[in-house]
Design a protein around this motif. Structure first.
Motif, PDB file in Angstrom:
ATOM      1  N   SER A 140      -3.879  -4.270  -5.493  1.00 14.91           N
ATOM      2  CA  SER A 140      -4.167  -3.503  -6.751  1.00 14.91           C
ATOM      3  C   SER A 140      -5.545  -3.509  -7.033  1.00 14.91           C
ATOM      4  O   SER A 140      -6.127  -2.321  -7.737  1.00 14.91           O
ATOM      5  CB  SER A 140      -3.188  -3.892  -7.824  1.00 14.91           C
ATOM      6  N   LYS A 141      -6.232  -4.350  -6.851  1.00 20.04           N
ATOM      7  CA  LYS A 141      -7.761  -4.461  -6.951  1.00 20.04           C
ATOM      8  C   LYS A 141      -8.539  -3.521  -6.165  1.00 20.04           C
ATOM      9  O   LYS A 141      -9.630  -2.864  -6.365  1.00 20.04           O
ATOM     10  CB  LYS A 141      -8.326  -5.973  -6.940  1.00 20.04           C
ATOM     11  N   GLU A 142      -8.212  -3.883  -4.785  1.00 17.48           N
ATOM     12  CA  GLU A 142      -8.849  -3.483  -3.667  1.00 17.48           C
ATOM     13  C   GLU A 142      -8.693  -2.068  -2.959  1.00 17.48           C
ATOM     14  O   GLU A 142      -9.605  -1.185  -2.708  1.00 17.48           O
ATOM     15  CB  GLU A 142      -8.810  -4.351  -2.578  1.00 17.48           C
ATOM     16  N   ASN A 177      -6.063   6.859   4.033  1.00 10.05           N
ATOM     17  CA  ASN A 177      -6.089   5.647   3.171  1.00 10.05           C
ATOM     18  C   ASN A 177      -5.648   4.433   4.059  1.00 10.05           C
ATOM     19  O   ASN A 177      -5.224   3.394   3.064  1.00 10.05           O
ATOM     20  CB  ASN A 177      -4.765   6.077   2.157  1.00 10.05           C
ATOM     21  N   LYS A 216       0.945  -1.147   0.100  1.00  9.71           N
ATOM     22  CA  LYS A 216       0.027  -0.201  -0.073  1.00  9.71           C
ATOM     23  C   LYS A 216       0.731   1.335  -0.059  1.00  9.71           C
ATOM     24  O   LYS A 216       0.530   2.378  -0.691  1.00  9.71           O
ATOM     25  CB  LYS A 216      -0.819   0.010   1.389  1.00  9.71           C
ATOM     26  N   GLN A 227       2.024   1.945  -3.468  1.00 13.52           N
ATOM     27  CA  GLN A 227       0.795   2.520  -4.041  1.00 13.52           C
ATOM     28  C   GLN A 227       0.828   3.919  -3.778  1.00 13.52           C
ATOM     29  O   GLN A 227       0.179   4.865  -4.684  1.00 13.52           O
ATOM     30  CB  GLN A 227      -0.602   1.873  -3.903  1.00 13.52           C
ATOM     31  N   LYS A 281      -7.560   1.731  -3.142  1.00 12.68           N
ATOM     32  CA  LYS A 281      -7.730   2.929  -3.634  1.00 12.68           C
ATOM     33  C   LYS A 281      -7.345   4.070  -2.947  1.00 12.68           C
ATOM     34  O   LYS A 281      -7.655   4.278  -1.575  1.00 12.68           O
ATOM     35  CB  LYS A 281      -9.108   3.224  -4.164  1.00 12.68           C
ATOM     36  N   GLU A 298      -8.058   7.206  -1.442  1.00 14.57           N
ATOM     37  CA  GLU A 298      -9.197   7.864  -0.879  1.00 14.57           C
ATOM     38  C   GLU A 298      -9.065   9.412  -0.750  1.00 14.57           C
ATOM     39  O   GLU A 298     -10.028  10.332  -1.336  1.00 14.57           O
ATOM     40  CB  GLU A 298      -9.545   7.494   0.689  1.00 14.57           C
TER      41      GLU A 298
END
Length: 313
Positions: A254-256, A125, A87, A90, A258, A260
């Protein structure tokens, strides 16, 4: 659940402090409460196994059993730490923006706003500043492994014990080298997935743990070296599991995951919450308003004194 975890962490931390502050000698709380019972269990295992290598096998068995009991906790902590690390990668573009703004900040107020935005970036996040480390897991393992270390250090059955010809009561360079290499392999595997710039920055730190294990094993007895070997094998096993699970965790994040709140959103929010400071001109005007009456009063008093002196004359 979080409340229970917090209470258990506090209980274990207090218990750890009570144990550690008592020292590690044969009369310490660590040995009397935990080390001595483990030493008795180790002796019983050695008698059950039998032979000249019995005590060495007992050290391996009891260390492995304790590691297996705590293995689910270690794997869960390692998974949480890895997910948090992914995370962070990301979130890195937003972190870089705020760090650049912090460096370019011209006033203390701008620095405060950037710091507030950075803290909010992690919180909003759902990224942990502690790296996903479970303090409960850390607190739980201290009495277990410190007690086992104390048991091996002071066990009477180690005085004349050998393991395949190696005297367990004296330091053994072979055990020290094996332990150091195992911990080096574990550190290399853990650093394999770090970003390139972070890997370069932490390359020196990667070798500290293996060097310390090697040096301590050289100083301590062969039994302690054997204990480090077994513990290192389990750590390497945990790292290998994490290495194999890493692609699935990266795909899940990567899918879940985001973002915020972006850096721009949080900077705007921090600017609204920041206290408004008054300009210096307003302060000077306020000071003038307070000082003027005092000066006028002082002038009137001087005039009165002059008139009184003229009357006397």
């Amino acid at each position: 659940m979080k409340q229970l975890k917090r209470v258990l962490t506090i209980i274990f931390v207090i218990f750890d402090i009570i144990l550690i502050t008592g020292g590690y000698d044969q009369h310490s709380r660590m040995y009397r409460w935990i080390g001595h019972p483990l030493a008795d269990i180790m002796t019983s295992i050695a008698n059950f196994v039998g032979g000249t290598n019995g005590i060495g096998w007992a050290i391996i068995i009891i260390t492995a059993v304790l590691r297996l009991i705590l293995l689910p906790f270690f794997l869960n902590q390692q998974k949480a730490s890895t997910i948090n690390q992914i995370k962070m990668q990301q979130l890195k573009p937003e972190i870089d923006k705020l760090q650049a703004i912090t460096r370019k900040a011209g006033t203390q107020q701008e620095q405060q706003q950037a710091s507030m935005a950075m803290m909010s970036l992690y919180r909003e996040n759902n990224v942990s500043l502690t790296g996903g480390i479970s303090f409960l897991t850390m607190a739980m393992q201290v009495p277990v492994f410190s007690g086992l270390y104390s048991a091996i250090l002071h066990s009477p059955s180690l005085r004349d014990a050998t393991f395949f010809g190696f005297n367990l009561n004296q330091s053994q360079i072979v055990f020290s080298v094996i332990a150091g290499l195992i911990y080096l392999a574990q550190a290399w595997l853990m650093a394999k997935h770090l970003p390139e710039e972070q890997r370069k920055a932490s390359s020196a730190m990667m070798y500290i743990s293996p060097i310390m294990i090697f040096a301590f094993s050289m100083y301590a007895s062969g039994a302690i070296g054997l204990y480090f070997i077994v513990g290192g094998i389990f750590l390497l096993f945990q790292s290998a599991i994490n290495h194999l699970q890493r692609p699935a965790m990266e795909e899940k994040v990567s899918k879940e995951f985001k973002v915020e709140k972006t850096a721009e959103d949080l900077l705007q929010s921090a600017a609204k919450k920041a206290p408004v400071t008054q300009p210096n001109s307003d302060v000077n005007e306020e000071q003038d308003d307070h000082t003027t009456p005092t000066n006028n009063k002082h002038g009137r008093n001087s005039g009165k004194q002059n008139r009184n002196q003229n009357k006397d004359n």
